[in-house]
Scaffold this motif. Structure first.
Motif, PDB file in Angstrom:
ATOM      1  N   ARG A 156     -27.953  -6.114  44.359  1.00 11.28           N
ATOM      2  CA  ARG A 156     -28.409  -5.195  45.667  1.00 11.28           C
ATOM      3  C   ARG A 156     -26.935  -4.618  46.009  1.00 11.28           C
ATOM      4  N   MET A 157     -25.889  -5.181  45.942  1.00 12.16           N
ATOM      5  CA  MET A 157     -24.641  -4.660  45.903  1.00 12.16           C
ATOM      6  C   MET A 157     -24.294  -3.384  45.292  1.00 12.16           C
ATOM      7  N   THR A 158     -24.873  -3.604  43.744  1.00 14.28           N
ATOM      8  CA  THR A 158     -24.447  -2.584  42.853  1.00 14.28           C
ATOM      9  C   THR A 158     -25.203  -1.436  43.280  1.00 14.28           C
ATOM     10  N   ALA A 159     -26.407  -1.633  43.519  1.00  7.85           N
ATOM     11  CA  ALA A 159     -27.372  -0.687  44.009  1.00  7.85           C
ATOM     12  C   ALA A 159     -26.614   0.098  45.124  1.00  7.85           C
ATOM     13  N   HIS A 160     -26.162  -0.482  46.242  1.00  8.30           N
ATOM     14  CA  HIS A 160     -25.689  -0.041  47.532  1.00  8.30           C
ATOM     15  C   HIS A 160     -24.475   1.098  46.763  1.00  8.30           C
ATOM     16  N   LEU A 161     -23.490   0.402  46.058  1.00  2.11           N
ATOM     17  CA  LEU A 161     -22.234   1.194  45.673  1.00  2.11           C
ATOM     18  C   LEU A 161     -22.596   2.405  44.960  1.00  2.11           C
ATOM     19  N   MET A 162     -23.599   2.190  44.107  1.00  3.60           N
ATOM     20  CA  MET A 162     -23.765   3.511  43.350  1.00  3.60           C
ATOM     21  C   MET A 162     -24.717   4.518  44.141  1.00  3.60           C
ATOM     22  N   LYS A 163     -25.165   4.034  45.230  1.00  2.00           N
ATOM     23  CA  LYS A 163     -25.756   5.120  46.237  1.00  2.00           C
ATOM     24  C   LYS A 163     -24.484   5.645  47.114  1.00  2.00           C
ATOM     25  N   MET A 164     -23.747   4.850  47.452  1.00  2.00           N
ATOM     26  CA  MET A 164     -22.424   5.335  48.161  1.00  2.00           C
ATOM     27  C   MET A 164     -21.768   6.362  47.454  1.00  2.00           C
ATOM     28  N   MET A 165     -21.371   6.153  46.019  1.00  2.00           N
ATOM     29  CA  MET A 165     -20.731   6.935  45.099  1.00  2.00           C
ATOM     30  C   MET A 165     -21.347   7.091  44.013  1.00  2.00           C
ATOM     31  N   PRO A 166     -22.189   8.206  44.141  1.00  2.00           N
ATOM     32  CA  PRO A 166     -23.277   8.368  42.783  1.00  2.00           C
ATOM     33  C   PRO A 166     -22.705   9.059  41.672  1.00  2.00           C
ATOM     34  N   ILE A 167     -21.812   8.363  40.931  1.00  2.38           N
ATOM     35  CA  ILE A 167     -20.663   8.971  39.955  1.00  2.38           C
ATOM     36  C   ILE A 167     -21.832   9.426  38.873  1.00  2.38           C
ATOM     37  N   ASP A 168     -22.965   8.909  38.671  1.00  2.00           N
ATOM     38  CA  ASP A 168     -23.686   9.421  37.451  1.00  2.00           C
ATOM     39  C   ASP A 168     -24.326  10.637  37.772  1.00  2.00           C
ATOM     40  N   ARG A 169     -24.414  11.179  39.176  1.00  2.00           N
ATOM     41  CA  ARG A 169     -24.870  12.487  39.459  1.00  2.00           C
ATOM     42  C   ARG A 169     -23.703  13.445  39.187  1.00  2.00           C
ATOM     43  N   PHE A 170     -22.497  13.188  39.565  1.00  2.00           N
ATOM     44  CA  PHE A 170     -21.430  13.874  39.440  1.00  2.00           C
ATOM     45  C   PHE A 170     -21.086  14.228  37.938  1.00  2.00           C
ATOM     46  N   PHE A 171     -21.076  13.028  37.321  1.00  2.00           N
ATOM     47  CA  PHE A 171     -20.953  13.448  35.732  1.00  2.00           C
ATOM     48  C   PHE A 171     -22.079  14.236  34.901  1.00  2.00           C
ATOM     49  N   GLU A 172     -23.289  14.175  35.667  1.00  2.00           N
ATOM     50  CA  GLU A 172     -24.475  15.001  35.330  1.00  2.00           C
ATOM     51  C   GLU A 172     -24.192  16.332  35.375  1.00  2.00           C
ATOM     52  N   GLN A 173     -23.820  16.638  36.677  1.00  2.00           N
ATOM     53  CA  GLN A 173     -23.501  18.044  36.913  1.00  2.00           C
ATOM     54  C   GLN A 173     -22.280  18.570  35.891  1.00  2.00           C
ATOM     55  N   VAL A 174     -21.139  17.783  36.013  1.00  2.58           N
ATOM     56  CA  VAL A 174     -20.171  18.209  35.202  1.00  2.58           C
ATOM     57  C   VAL A 174     -20.432  18.304  33.749  1.00  2.58           C
ATOM     58  N   ILE A 175     -21.033  17.518  33.106  1.00  3.89           N
ATOM     59  CA  ILE A 175     -21.669  17.744  31.538  1.00  3.89           C
ATOM     60  C   ILE A 175     -22.495  18.891  31.438  1.00  3.89           C
ATOM     61  N   GLU A 176     -23.419  18.924  32.399  1.00  3.94           N
ATOM     62  CA  GLU A 176     -24.337  20.061  32.249  1.00  3.94           C
ATOM     63  C   GLU A 176     -23.802  21.279  32.196  1.00  3.94           C
ATOM     64  N   SER A 177     -22.509  21.605  33.092  1.00  2.00           N
ATOM     65  CA  SER A 177     -21.814  22.919  33.186  1.00  2.00           C
ATOM     66  C   SER A 177     -20.728  23.204  32.000  1.00  2.00           C
ATOM     67  N   ASN A 178     -20.546  21.784  31.311  1.00  4.15           N
ATOM     68  CA  ASN A 178     -19.464  21.953  30.173  1.00  4.15           C
ATOM     69  C   ASN A 178     -20.021  21.559  28.831  1.00  4.15           C
ATOM     70  N   ARG A 179     -21.126  21.653  28.853  1.00  2.00           N
ATOM     71  CA  ARG A 179     -21.785  21.042  27.598  1.00  2.00           C
ATOM     72  C   ARG A 179     -21.537  21.645  26.146  1.00  2.00           C
ATOM     73  N   THR A 180     -21.495  23.244  26.441  1.00  2.00           N
ATOM     74  CA  THR A 180     -20.991  23.977  25.258  1.00  2.00           C
ATOM     75  C   THR A 180     -19.517  23.377  24.472  1.00  2.00           C
ATOM     76  N   GLU A 181     -18.611  23.312  25.804  1.00  2.00           N
ATOM     77  CA  GLU A 181     -17.351  23.146  25.545  1.00  2.00           C
ATOM     78  C   GLU A 181     -17.100  21.572  24.993  1.00  2.00           C
ATOM     79  N   LEU A 182     -17.884  20.845  25.543  1.00  3.36           N
ATOM     80  CA  LEU A 182     -18.000  19.330  25.026  1.00  3.36           C
ATOM     81  C   LEU A 182     -18.371  19.532  23.562  1.00  3.36           C
ATOM     82  N   LYS A 183     -19.424  19.883  23.124  1.00  2.35           N
ATOM     83  CA  LYS A 183     -19.817  20.134  21.771  1.00  2.35           C
ATOM     84  C   LYS A 183     -19.015  20.431  20.899  1.00  2.35           C
TER      85      LYS A 183
END
Length: 215
Positions: free
Chosen positions: A54-81
């Motif tokens: 439950r605490m893990t779920a709370h913290l992931m909701k409070m700071m959704p780093i998965d969403r941030f990385f998803e956005q950053v990766i999508e914007s830089n996918r060509t450079e990454l590859k």
């Protein structure tokens, strides 16, 4: 992609919530309440798998780093590859997925519960009482640009929100959450950067990516 880009995105998203934490202390909408009495009357259960989840779920909701990385990766996918080989790229995508980042956070919460059981118990109660939801809403507001009106929040939730932000006994929980010391200048950004540096170091080791890539 450079992880510094992800840091900038994450720190930018957290800057406004930190300001709202400070503003919340002056709100006049929350009724007076003895939080300590509540914790005595109905103490939460000791740390177990369910409460850690439950605490893990709370913290992931409070700071959704998965969403941030998803956005950053999508914007830089060509450079990454272009900068990583196929194995490195696949490994990074796996390690930055929602499941992997959630598992990483759960491990941090597990260690927190084992080393600070009392703070875990009291911290989880604060998050359950509405702090997690309000923090998530302020972070979402800073991401979307849609203003969140704190004055309309439930009074008990506001008390929990402020307790999370400033109670000295919850300092370790704030560190685990990534928000850090909200009372110190740049305290939150330093905590977030430390979290990102640790993640970069693990990515470098796990995915055999040169450390220079993350500088």
């Amino acid at each position: 992609m450079n992880v510094r880009i992800a840091r900038i995105a994450l720190l930018s998203a957290l800057f406004l919530p930190a300001i709202v934490f400070a503003d919340a202390t002056s709100t006049e909408t929350a009724p007076e309440k003895n939080v300590a009495d509540d914790s005595v009357v109905s103490p939460p259960a000791q740390p177990d798998a369910a409460s850690i989840g439950r605490m893990t779920a709370h913290l992931m909701k409070m700071m959704p780093i998965d969403r941030f990385f998803e956005q950053v990766i999508e914007s830089n996918r060509t450079e990454l590859k272009s900068q990583l080989d196929a194995a490195q790229y696949a490994c990074m995508m796996r390690e930055l997925s929602q499941d992997a980042l959630t598992a990483r956070k759960r491990g941090e919460v597990q260690r927190f519960a084992e080393t600070h059981p009392d703070a875990f118990v009291s911290g989880l109660k604060v998050l359950d009482d509405g702090a997690a939801d309000l923090i998530a809403k302020t972070v979402e507001s800073s991401i979307t640009g849609v203003e969140f009106d704190m004055t309309k929040a439930d009074g008990d939730a506001v008390i929990a929100f402020v307790t999370f932000a400033f109670d000295e006994k919850l300092a370790d929980l704030r560190t685990v959450s990534g928000f850090g010391d909200l009372n110190a200048a740049n305290g939150s950004s330093r905590s977030t950067e430390a979290m990102m540096n640790a993640l970069a170091a693990d990515l470098s080791k796990t995915c055999a990516i040169p450390a220079e890539f993350f500088e």
